[in-house]
Design an enzyme around this catalytic site. Structure first.
Site, mmCIF file in Angstrom:
data_model
loop_
_atom_site.group_PDB
_atom_site.id
_atom_site.type_symbol
_atom_site.label_atom_id
_atom_site.label_comp_id
_atom_site.label_asym_id
_atom_site.label_seq_id
_atom_site.Cartn_x
_atom_site.Cartn_y
_atom_site.Cartn_z
ATOM 1 C CB THR A 339 10.314 8.062 -49.888
ATOM 2 O OG1 THR A 339 9.698 8.203 -48.621
ATOM 3 C CG2 THR A 339 9.858 7.394 -50.376
ATOM 4 C CG ASP A 340 15.518 8.434 -51.575
ATOM 5 O OD1 ASP A 340 15.782 8.169 -50.894
ATOM 6 O OD2 ASP A 340 15.138 8.217 -53.350
ATOM 7 C CB SER A 365 13.315 16.840 -52.856
ATOM 8 O OG SER A 365 13.979 16.575 -52.788
ATOM 9 N NE ARG A 366 14.980 12.582 -45.745
ATOM 10 C CZ ARG A 366 13.441 12.144 -44.927
ATOM 11 N NH1 ARG A 366 13.777 10.989 -46.161
ATOM 12 N NH2 ARG A 366 13.081 12.163 -44.586
ATOM 13 C CB VAL A 367 19.248 12.424 -53.921
ATOM 14 C CG1 VAL A 367 19.221 12.392 -53.048
ATOM 15 C CG2 VAL A 367 17.344 12.227 -54.876
#
Length: 513
Positions: A339-340, A365-367
């Protein structure tokens, strides 16, 4: 009785005219053993993976799952008790698929797309295979459109973008489903179509979730896919793939969908069960070796498509249940790596009354930051860092604040009030413009002399005041999605006027009304 030669020739001509020289080739096998929803079939040499097969005698359908050298393991999609050893099995040449399209919106269906809500049949001529290859790199676009959850702590610090895959992880009874349902409820007035996939939950839990969505007025634009704990493991295994196929239909037609898998821990357990029953070699914790691929091929189908393909999105919020907070276990680490980002719900925070119990230190949250609206970035830029610093200082505060320097004491007091502001009631998502003014007010010192136990009451009155006395400020923030100098000036004047006219005007002790 004499037959005339002309009659014989007429009969022969009729037979020749009606002769059908087409041949049909059917792939046929025989049931060798049957039990626990799995049929071991000898034959079916040309069957495809995930192909549907028929059991003509019992009228049951199955799914080719395990392709061995001389036999096929078939998942029975229905009641397997009517099937006996020696029964004939026929391949259909069709890959497993589910009905898709607008006809499903507002319905509750099982893992095969069949209605279970008593509202009649689903009339649609569109179907999609439950398993397809995920969109490639060239077919995708950057995730830069926000998906608002309505939860202040998430939209401010762990923002989610359309097309993102954000994991919700935590122990049982820490509020994972509540976060998911709040996110669905917040799509009530948006163009996002929510899909809720219940995997292995008790039927009472599923009924309660459906009732909440109906009471909140969002069931009519949602799809609920159910594979409860009472359903066979085969249906629990298929349910998330069926729900994803339904969401992909909207994504590939240029629309936006949100899918929630509740939860993938039980999905992995169902997959382990059917794999062991079909005699696949067990690996770590008895899961089959391809359990990572099981979830990666599922979650990779969530994406934001390029503008050339319509720009549709499918956002997924998978859930994982941990045991005693162990995020380093086998299935949790698998899904975290796919997951992101993840939203970690901490049981200690939950039982301390901080709900939603989001642990800001582990959650990320990576994006989504690229998809956050500008106004939220303006008010929440330092919020995450300030809360992390407060948590590190809070350990000292438990021994008293008398020996702390004024700056540290102020930081702790501010952190306590920000923690109160981020608390939010269940099924009460907030519009983004109200979140922005709420966090702006908290970050600009308006809570400094408000007692901690009265922060929520101050917040409630402040938001009521902004909705009634200054709705134009909220409307402008909603439209521009930014805080201009002019809006900040008007917001400051409005907040000063509220504070001056409130019972918290000057002192830290609330005055008599």
């Amino acid at each position: 009785m004499a037959v005339r030669p002309t009659e014989i020739s007429d009969i022969i001509r009729q037979q020749i005219a009606g002769f059908d020289d087409t041949t049909s080739l059917t792939n046929v096998g025989t049931v060798v053993s049957i039990g626990d929803g799995i049929a071991n079939v000898y034959g079916l040499s040309n069957v495809m993976a995930s192909e549907l097969v028929d059991f003509p005698r019992s009228g049951t359908t199955g799914l080719a799952f395990n392709l061995a050298e001389d036999s096929v393991g078939v998942l029975v999609l229905g009641d397997y008790r009517a099937i006996e050893e020696g029964d004939e099995v026929r391949a259909t040449g069709e890959v497993a698929s589910v009905p898709v399209g607008d006809a499903l919106i507002g319905r509750v269906v099982n893992a095969l797309g069949e209605p279970i809500d008593g509202k009649g049949p689903i009339v649609t001529d569109r179907r999609r295979p439950i398993e397809i290859i995920a969109p490639g790199v060239i077919q995708r676009a950057n995730v830069d459109q926000p998906l608002q959850t309505g939860i202040k702590a998430i939209d401010a610090m762990i923002p989610i973008g359309r097309g993102q895959r954000e994991l919700i992880i935590g122990d049982r009874q820490t509020g994972k489903t509540a976060v998911a349902l709040d996110t669905i409820i917040n799509q009530r007035d948006s163009d996002v179509i929510p899909i809720y996939v219940a995997i292995g939950l008790k039927q009472a839990q599923i009924a309660q979730a459906v009732r909440v969505l109906e009471e909140q007025g969002v069931l009519g634009k949602s799809i609920v896919v159910v594979a409860s704990a009472a359903d066979p493991a085969t249906q629990q295994y298929l349910a998330p793939f069926a729900g994803t196929a339904m969401g992909e239909e909207f994504m590939h037609t240029g629309r936006h969908a949100l899918i929630i898998y509740d939860d993938l821990s039980k999905h992995a357990q169902a997959y382990r069960e059917v794999s062991l029953l079909t005699r696949r070699p067990p690996g770590r914790e008895a899961y089959p070796g391809d359990v990572f691929y099981l979830h990666s091929r599922l979650l990779e189908r969530s994406a934001r498509l390029s503008d050339e393909l319509g720009g549709g999105t499918l956002t997924s919020l998978p859930m994982i249940e941990t045991q005693a907070g162990d995020v380093s276990a086998y299935i949790p680490t698998n899904v975290i790596s796919i997951t992101d980002g993840q939203i970690y719900l901490d049981p200690d925070l939950f039982y301390a009354g901080i709900r939603p119990a989001i642990n800001v230190g582990i959650s990320v949250s990576r994006v989504g930051g690229a998809a956050q609206v500008k106004a939220m970035r303006q008010v929440a830029g330092r919020l995450r860092l300030d809360l992390a610093q407060y948590r590190s200082l809070a350990a000292f505060a438990q021994f008293g604040t008398s020996d702390l320097d004024p700056a540290t004491r102020k930081q702790i007091e501010t952190g306590v009030r920000m923690t109160e502001i981020l608390k939010q009631g269940q099924y009460q998502p907030m519009p983004v413009e109200e979140q922005v003014v709420d966090l702006w007010m908290a970050g600009n010192g308006y809570l400094d002399n408000v007692p901690v136990e009265e922060v929520k009451e101050f917040e409630s009155q402040y938001l009521d005041y902004m909705r009634t006395a200054h709705p134009e400020i909220l409307q402008e923030i909603a439209q521009s999605q930014a805080l201009s100098d002019e809006v900040i000036e008007r917001l400051t004047a409005a907040s000063d006027a509220f504070k001056a006219g409130s019972t918290w005007a000057s002192s830290g002790v609330r005055a008599a009304a």
